[in-house]
Design an enzyme around this catalytic site. Structure first.
Site, PDB file in Angstrom:
ATOM      1  N   GLU A  96       0.816  -1.221   0.000  1.00 53.25           N
ATOM      2  CA  GLU A  96       0.000   0.000   0.000  1.00 53.25           C
ATOM      3  C   GLU A  96       0.843   1.262   0.000  1.00 53.25           C
ATOM      4  O   GLU A  96       0.543   2.225  -0.715  1.00 53.25           O
ATOM      5  CB  GLU A  96      -0.943   0.016   1.209  1.00 53.25           C
TER       6      GLU A  96
ATOM      7  N   HIS B  25     -10.178  -3.964  11.033  1.00 53.39           N
ATOM      8  CA  HIS B  25     -10.756  -3.980   9.695  1.00 53.39           C
ATOM      9  C   HIS B  25     -12.088  -3.254   9.611  1.00 53.39           C
ATOM     10  O   HIS B  25     -12.830  -3.433   8.656  1.00 53.39           O
ATOM     11  CB  HIS B  25     -10.913  -5.421   9.199  1.00 53.39           C
TER      12      HIS B  25
END
Lengths: 309, 450
Positions: B184, B253
């Site tokens: 990322e 998450h």
């Protein structure tokens, strides 16, 4: 370098290189003084001793090839052809600075000359440079990006992440690690890309012609579609990490002195000629510094501009 | 004895799956662990394994058919030896839906192959999911501008973790729909470089939880370069993906980063609720010369809304919408919070209270003109968000209303937020942690003095 073959280099080529390197040298020395006097605030990472890398890489590149560097970037910016008056004005935070006084020493850009900073965050130039190379591959325009990374940033995870992507997509990029740690503690970094299939080469970064030749090979490799390479430039920085740190002694490896000696040995100029060139550049840099300091600070209204387009 | 094979679910949000193909035929012997069929859900394509050995007695869901989660898709007749334990009834939970009408058990070919015009009500207003709206926006902008490309994890071969990029690899090819390695930090930075070079990258984060690894490039590289360069270099890039609550995903998450990004000058931050806003705002974001953080919501992807009227309609970034006009109190929200606000407004309408709901749509620049004008009329305001309370969007709106509309406030502005805790896993705790319709109703009653 005097021992190297100079047959390939014209007098005009070497004299232009000498001028370009000497401009960076005198500019940086002046910037160091101005930092010490408090005229330059914040940070000021000098590249005294690293001039051959900046000039040699540019000379090997084509117009349109992009450069992106760390915060130790004044030399690379000047080598790109950016106006030294605008660079110095930026260093002192004035309105005619190249970033209108809003960037400072680490944040200067010249996109019109394919120079994309000046990245203040250690290692940021690796993926951003990889993105510039991605754009070249996307367009298929034959351009190559040169991303300049310090030995410190060579440990950054984002360099590894960049290697993964550059290798996977065979991107036209040359990663150049400017390894300027003192000789006794300098690690070998040329093979940092080896486990990513990125070939590496160690180069004498104090020698203009060595830099230029290695860069030409790497750029040609990338332009031919072979993907990324890594060049480790082994260099000595004659100043500390930031300008405030103590000055080291210039050695006989000094790239400017070596070029001077080579020019004299080849008979391309007399000593007095080169002294004259030096005096001229010193005077020019002094004038640039005076102009920068006498320039006004940005207008208050500048505070709220350039946030969004 | 006969056991049923059930349509699996990958997560609590998945309501149905499509039977892609059967790998075993009726009448075939199967061993436990054999793969019976491939099933495609919104999240992924998965293989259904046999839990027991026996004979595949009947296929109950033909290929190509959508089947509800937990519905039986096949019946397995156990091997002849007597079962040692008492046979259980087929399934406890949902009553198995009626088996295939009266179709004779055919070989594996599906009885209804393709064009069954099952759900096409004539002349009803066209409906569209948020997922499809986003997909259309990406496809249309890619057709319009060759500089636009997509980069993210699993967006190509796997058609997108949440299927937002479904079909785009097929239309645009791997040059423009680029599957990224799991880096990322790296691919966000690569996107910034490509934007500096004049391309129009659309970077997908599988979820914004993983964008924290890329926060450096979003904030330090994308948002600040225009300013630091004195206007010399801009960064036209979109960072998009699902943000906010996700059912049972746990603390790492399921987080709402709206306020984090909305804090940063140099970014635009968009968080749409409806499908047409999602489409129009994403198209506007891709055309914007600035970096745009585009916050989607996993629990909205499958929601249906009226389709945008014009195919190519853009929605201006920085303009809020009145989702429901009202006079007595204002509820301000964005993204999925708007659904809570609208439901609360309906409940209050039953009690004769007329609540106005504002859908911010954009969090930076924040359309305070719209909010202030509404609160000046109603005198009361509740802000709803899934983020944490401290330094949240509601905190900002509350402060701005104090500055700009203090005299017109008839009650303190109240915030309905997630609780000030990491998202818990257990279903009951998770429900307690997230804002609920009842919380919005309670806050409205409080500001109304009811």
């Amino acid at each position: 370098m005097a021992t190297q073959s100079l047959a390939d280099f014209s007098s005009c080529d070497l004299l232009a290189s000498f001028r370009a390197m000497l401009l960076i040298r005198r500019f940086e020395e002046r910037a160091g003084q101005m930092f010490a006097m408090g005229l330059i605030g914040g940070f000021c990472h000098l590249c005294v001793g690293q001039e051959a890398v900046a000039v040699g890489l540019r000379q090997a590149a084509r117009i349109g090839d992009q450069f992106i560097a760390s915060y130790r970037m004044h030399g690379h910016l000047l080598a790109s052809g950016a106006d030294p008056r605008a660079v110095m004005a930026e260093l002192v935070g004035r309105r005619y600075g190249i970033s209108r006084g809003k960037g400072g020493s680490m944040h200067m850009f010249a996109p019109g000359r394919d120079f994309f900073g000046g990245q203040g965050i250690t290692g940021a130039q690796a993926p951003i440079g990889t993105g510039l190379a991605f754009a070249n591959a996307y367009r298929g325009d034959g351009k190559v990006c040169v991303a300049l990374i310090g030995d410190g940033a060579a440990d950054q995870g984002q360099l590894t992440e960049s290697f993964v992507m550059a290798e996977r997509w065979s991107l036209p990029i040359v990663y150049v690690i400017e390894n300027n740690l003192p000789q006794f503690e300098r690690p070998a970094l040329a093979q940092r890309g080896a486990s990513f299939n990125i070939p590496g080469e160690s180069v004498d970064g104090m020698c203009l012609t060595s830099v230029r030749e290695a860069a030409a090979r790497a750029l040609g490799w990338a332009r031919a579609g072979n993907g990324p390479t890594l060049l480790e430039m082994r260099i000595e920085r004659f100043r500390g990490h930031a300008a405030a740190e103590q000055r080291r002694k210039h050695g006989e490896r000094d790239p400017v002195e070596r070029l001077r000696a080579a020019i004299l040995a080849a008979g391309f100029a007399q000593e007095a000629d080169l002294r004259h060139v030096d005096a001229e550049i010193r005077a020019r840099v002094a004038e640039i510094a005076d102009q920068a300091v006498s320039c006004d600070e940005p207008e208050d209204s500048e505070l709220l501009t350039d946030i969004l387009l | 004895m006969t056991t049923h094979v059930l349509m699996p679910a990958l997560s609590p949000e998945i309501k149905q799956g499509k039977l892609v193909r059967w790998l075993k035929r009726e009448g075939e012997f199967i061993e436990a662990g054999d793969i019976l069929a491939e099933v495609e859900t919104e999240k992924a394509t998965i293989e259904v394994e046999a839990a027991e050995s026996g004979v595949l007695a009947r296929i109950l869901a033909p290929e190509g058919e959508n089947v509800a989660v937990n519905a039986p898709i096949a019946a397995i007749q156990s091997a002849p030896e007597p079962a040692p334990v008492a046979p259980e009834p087929p399934q406890a939970r949902p009553a198995p839906p009626p088996l295939q009408p009266a179709v004779a058990p055919k070989p594996c070919a599906a009885p209804t192959s393709g064009g069954t015009p099952k759900s096409a009500p004539a002349s009803a207003p066209a409906r569209i999911t948020v997922r499809e709206a986003l997909r259309q926006a990406l496809a249309e902008e890619m057709r319009r501008d060759a500089r636009v490309f997509l980069l993210g994890e699993d967006i190509g071969q796997h058609q997108g973790t949440f299927k937002v990029t479904q079909g785009l690899l097929q239309e645009f090819g791997p040059r423009r729909v680029v599957d990224a390695p799991i880096v990322e930090h790296g691919f966000a930075g690569l996107g910034v470089g490509a934007a500096f070079a004049g391309l129009r990258p659309v970077i997908e984060f599988m979820t914004f939880n993983f964008a924290l690894q890329a926060l450096d490039h979003i904030v330090n590289s994308a948002a600040k370069t225009l300013y630091m360069s004195g206007g010399a270099l801009n960064c036209p890039i979109v960072f998009r993906g699902p943000n906010g609550a996700r059912a049972r995903a746990g603390a790492q998450h399921a987080q709402d980063f709206s306020a984090w990004f909305a804090h940063v000058p140099g970014l635009k931050v968009v968080a749409p609720y409806t499908a047409s806003d999602a489409k129009g705002l994403l198209k506007a974001a891709i055309r914007d010369p600035n970096p745009v953080v585009f916050l989607e919501h996993e629990q909205l992807y499958g929601e249906q809304f009226d389709a945008p009227s014009e195919e190519d309609a853009l929605v201006e970034i920085g303009v809020a919408a009145i989702a429901r006009p009202g006079t007595d109190a204002t509820v301000v929200s964005f993204s999925r919070g708007v659904a809570l606000a609208l439901r609360a407004a309906e409940l209050m309408a039953g009690q004769g209270v007329n609540v106005e709901v504002i859908d911010l749509r954009t969090l930076r620049p924040l359309d305070m003109d719209c909010v202030t004008a509404s609160v000046v009329r109603t005198g009361r305001c509740v802000v709803v968000e899934e983020g944490w309370p401290q330094g949240g969007v509601g905190a900002e709106i509350s402060a701005r209303l104090m500055e700009d509309a203090f005299e017109r406030l008839r009650a303190p502005v109240l915030r309905v937020t997630a609780k000030d805790v990491p998202a818990p896993y257990a279903a009951n705790l998770e429900k307690l942690a997230l804002p609920q319709v009842g919380d919005v109703v309670a806050a409205l009653k409080s500001v109304l003095g009811l």
